[in-house]
Design a protein around this motif. Structure first.
Motif, short mmCIF file in Angstrom:
data_model
loop_
_atom_site.label_atom_id
_atom_site.label_comp_id
_atom_site.label_asym_id
_atom_site.label_seq_id
_atom_site.Cartn_x
_atom_site.Cartn_y
_atom_site.Cartn_z
N ALA A 127 0.79 -1.20 0.04
CA ALA A 127 -0.11 0.04 -0.03
C ALA A 127 0.98 1.24 0.07
O ALA A 127 0.59 2.18 -0.78
CB ALA A 127 -0.85 -0.14 1.23
N GLY A 128 1.85 1.29 1.07
CA GLY A 128 2.96 2.36 0.95
C GLY A 128 3.42 2.52 -0.33
O GLY A 128 3.70 3.95 -0.75
N GLY A 129 3.95 1.80 -0.96
CA GLY A 129 4.80 1.66 -2.09
C GLY A 129 3.90 2.05 -3.10
O GLY A 129 4.36 2.98 -4.03
N ALA A 130 2.82 1.65 -3.33
CA ALA A 130 1.60 2.07 -4.28
C ALA A 130 1.36 3.67 -4.33
O ALA A 130 1.50 4.15 -5.37
CB ALA A 130 0.55 1.12 -4.29
N VAL A 131 1.22 4.10 -3.23
CA VAL A 131 0.90 5.61 -2.97
C VAL A 131 1.92 6.22 -3.48
O VAL A 131 1.96 7.35 -4.23
CB VAL A 131 0.38 5.80 -1.56
CG1 VAL A 131 0.42 7.41 -1.45
CG2 VAL A 131 -0.81 5.04 -1.28
N GLY A 132 3.19 6.04 -2.98
CA GLY A 132 4.39 6.64 -3.34
C GLY A 132 4.81 6.47 -4.89
O GLY A 132 5.39 7.61 -5.41
N PHE A 133 4.24 5.64 -5.55
CA PHE A 133 4.47 5.23 -7.27
C PHE A 133 3.24 6.42 -7.77
O PHE A 133 3.64 6.79 -8.91
CB PHE A 133 4.33 3.96 -7.60
CG PHE A 133 4.20 3.77 -8.90
CD1 PHE A 133 5.55 3.84 -9.71
CD2 PHE A 133 3.33 3.56 -9.87
CE1 PHE A 133 5.74 3.66 -11.05
CE2 PHE A 133 3.30 3.36 -11.02
CZ PHE A 133 4.65 3.56 -11.54
N GLY A 134 2.25 6.32 -6.99
CA GLY A 134 0.94 6.91 -7.70
C GLY A 134 1.71 8.71 -7.50
O GLY A 134 1.32 9.50 -8.65
N VAL A 135 2.21 8.98 -6.49
CA VAL A 135 2.56 10.42 -6.37
C VAL A 135 3.69 10.83 -7.39
O VAL A 135 3.48 11.88 -7.87
CB VAL A 135 3.21 10.80 -4.69
CG1 VAL A 135 3.89 11.83 -4.79
CG2 VAL A 135 1.89 10.74 -3.95
N ALA A 136 4.51 9.71 -7.51
CA ALA A 136 5.68 10.10 -8.62
C ALA A 136 5.02 10.21 -9.88
O ALA A 136 5.48 11.05 -10.80
CB ALA A 136 6.53 8.94 -8.60
N SER A 137 3.96 9.35 -10.21
CA SER A 137 3.39 9.40 -11.36
C SER A 137 2.60 10.62 -11.80
O SER A 137 2.67 11.28 -12.75
CB SER A 137 2.48 8.27 -11.80
OG SER A 137 3.24 6.98 -11.52
N GLY A 138 2.02 11.19 -10.65
CA GLY A 138 1.08 12.55 -10.89
C GLY A 138 2.19 13.67 -11.09
O GLY A 138 2.16 14.64 -11.98
N ILE A 139 3.42 13.61 -10.45
CA ILE A 139 4.63 14.67 -10.63
C ILE A 139 5.03 14.65 -11.90
O ILE A 139 5.24 15.60 -12.73
CB ILE A 139 5.55 14.72 -9.57
CG1 ILE A 139 4.80 14.94 -8.15
CG2 ILE A 139 6.65 15.54 -9.79
CD1 ILE A 139 5.82 14.74 -6.98
N ILE A 140 5.41 13.41 -12.32
CA ILE A 140 6.06 13.50 -13.80
C ILE A 140 5.15 13.90 -14.84
O ILE A 140 5.50 14.11 -15.89
CB ILE A 140 6.63 11.89 -13.73
CG1 ILE A 140 7.85 11.59 -12.76
CG2 ILE A 140 7.10 11.54 -15.28
CD1 ILE A 140 8.15 10.24 -12.83
N ALA A 141 3.90 13.16 -14.78
CA ALA A 141 2.66 13.64 -15.83
C ALA A 141 2.67 15.07 -15.94
O ALA A 141 2.53 15.50 -17.08
CB ALA A 141 1.25 12.93 -15.37
N GLY A 142 2.52 15.75 -14.72
CA GLY A 142 2.40 17.33 -14.69
C GLY A 142 3.79 17.98 -15.49
O GLY A 142 3.63 18.97 -16.21
N ASP A 143 4.94 17.33 -15.10
CA ASP A 143 6.33 17.83 -15.59
C ASP A 143 6.09 17.77 -17.13
O ASP A 143 6.41 18.49 -18.00
CB ASP A 143 7.53 17.12 -15.04
CG ASP A 143 7.71 17.55 -13.70
OD1 ASP A 143 7.00 18.34 -13.30
OD2 ASP A 143 8.42 16.64 -13.09
N LEU A 144 5.62 16.45 -17.88
CA LEU A 144 5.48 16.33 -19.12
C LEU A 144 4.59 17.19 -19.85
O LEU A 144 4.99 17.85 -20.96
CB LEU A 144 5.11 14.69 -19.31
CG LEU A 144 6.08 13.78 -19.21
CD1 LEU A 144 5.52 12.21 -19.29
CD2 LEU A 144 7.37 13.90 -20.40
N LEU A 145 3.62 17.54 -19.25
CA LEU A 145 2.45 18.43 -19.73
C LEU A 145 3.08 19.81 -19.94
O LEU A 145 2.79 20.59 -20.56
CB LEU A 145 1.17 18.45 -19.16
CG LEU A 145 0.32 17.06 -19.09
CD1 LEU A 145 -1.06 17.06 -18.19
CD2 LEU A 145 0.16 16.99 -20.68
#
Length: 359
Positions: A127-145
């Motif tokens: 659960a903790g790793g999944a949330v951290g991965f989700g956070v990383a994905s949200g940040i990286i997605a915003g950076d790409l945009l």
């Protein structure tokens, strides 16, 4: 065909053009994701879904304002690229905002972070790793945009000096949004009270600049409008953004979720520093419910107590008066600016839509 019907048809065509251009941009991102790790490709697919949703407020404001100030379609390509850049910027800020607010849903569906989290949970992540991965994905997605928004503007088919001005508009909007978001996070700590003037300043930075001021400024640059027109549009855009956000804040507390599509408790549970709260906090009644504001365990009954105090202490009425005052100021500027009739109509229509959205 009547003038109104013709204008509606043009807006529909522009919306279709924006959608097609955004699909092309997201397809390119997806193509560039091929060959990297499959999880990156999944994240880019999620990002594309985010971009292709939404109301297109900013892109259509660019297109419609540009059309009223331009006498031909010769610059349609650059206008379309700039309009789409604002959609990319908007979605980038949404992706980052969701991470900051620990939200895993957007527009009633899992957002980039939420989908990434769910994907890796299904694959066996903790659960903790999944949330951290989700956070990383949200940040990286915003950076790409953000990068894609800058690339669209800097490579659009406009004269070099015009491109430089447009890049500066986008850059200024990003800096302002970052400053507003950071101020929002700071005041959310409760270390320093956010009074009404600070709330309004945060709204101008976080919402008005990139959602209204910058699109109108970009449209005026593309159309070659003079400095007086640009200055008037800048002030109008600032006030439109305030009206839009204040109405959004009211709906976030008093709106009907089945109509607005958003919770009427989220802002209260989060402890969002809105003008409603800034006004309510100055009254004796606030002491009775202040412990409920910002509580993660806020119940329906507690939320109703907060609404009752905000309404009865006069805070809601003061916000409504502020919306009315800002709206009147927009109408006065439009009336005295000497714009062409079509631009007058556009701006007043945007004002009405912003001030009187569904309750």
């Amino acid at each position: 065909m009547t003038q109104i019907a013709q204008r509606a048809r043009t807006v529909d065509r522009d919306e279709a053009r924006v959608d097609a251009r955004l699909r092309a941009v997201t397809r390119e991102l997806q193509t560039r994701g091929v060959g990297h790790h499959h999880a990156f490709g999944d994240m880019v697919d999620h990002l594309a879904d985010l971009v292709l949703g939404g109301k297109r407020l900013r892109s259509l404001l660019v297109m419609s304002a540009w059309r009223t100030m331009s006498d031909s379609d010769l610059n349609l390509g650059p206008a379309l690229d700039v309009a789409c850049a604002f959609e990319l910027l908007h979605n980038a800020l949404l992706a980052h905002d969701d991470v900051i607010d620990n939200d895993d849903r957007r527009r009633g569906q899992p957002n980039v972070a939420g989908r990434a989290t769910a994907d890796v949970v299904d694959r066996g992540a903790t659960a903790g790793g999944a949330v951290g991965f989700g956070v990383a994905s949200g940040i990286i997605a915003g950076d790409l945009l953000l990068s894609s928004a800058h690339r669209l503007v800097s490579s659009c088919d406009a004269p070099g000096d015009v491109r430089l001005e447009l890049v500066q508009v986008i850059d200024d909007a990003v800096v302002a949004a970052a400053a507003g978001e950071h101020a929002d996070a700071w005041f959310g700590l409760g270390l320093e009270e956010s009074d009404w003037s600070r709330v309004l300043r945060t709204i101008e930075l976080k919402t008005a600049r990139y959602s209204f001021q910058a699109p109108l400024r970009a449209a005026s640059i593309l159309a070659g409008a003079d400095q007086d027109v640009r200055a008037a549009l800048d002030e109008i855009g600032r006030r439109l953004g305030v009206v839009y956000q204040l109405r959004d804040d009211v709906l976030g507390v008093f709106g009907r979720p089945d109509v607005t599509g958003k919770s009427a408790q989220g802002d209260l549970r989060e402890g969002k520093q809105t003008l409603l709260v800034a006004f309510a906090r100055t009254t004796p009644d606030w002491a009775r419910v202040s412990h409920l504001f910002g509580s993660p365990a806020l119940t329906d009954a507690g939320a109703e107590q907060l609404r009752t105090v905000i309404r009865d202490c006069g805070a809601l009425e003061r916000v409504e008066r502020t919306i009315d005052a800002e709206s009147d100021a927009v109408r006065a500027i439009v009336a005295g600016a000497g714009f062409v009739h079509e631009l007058d109509e556009l701006l007043l229509d945007v004002l009405d839509r912003s001030a009187e959205r569904a309750a």
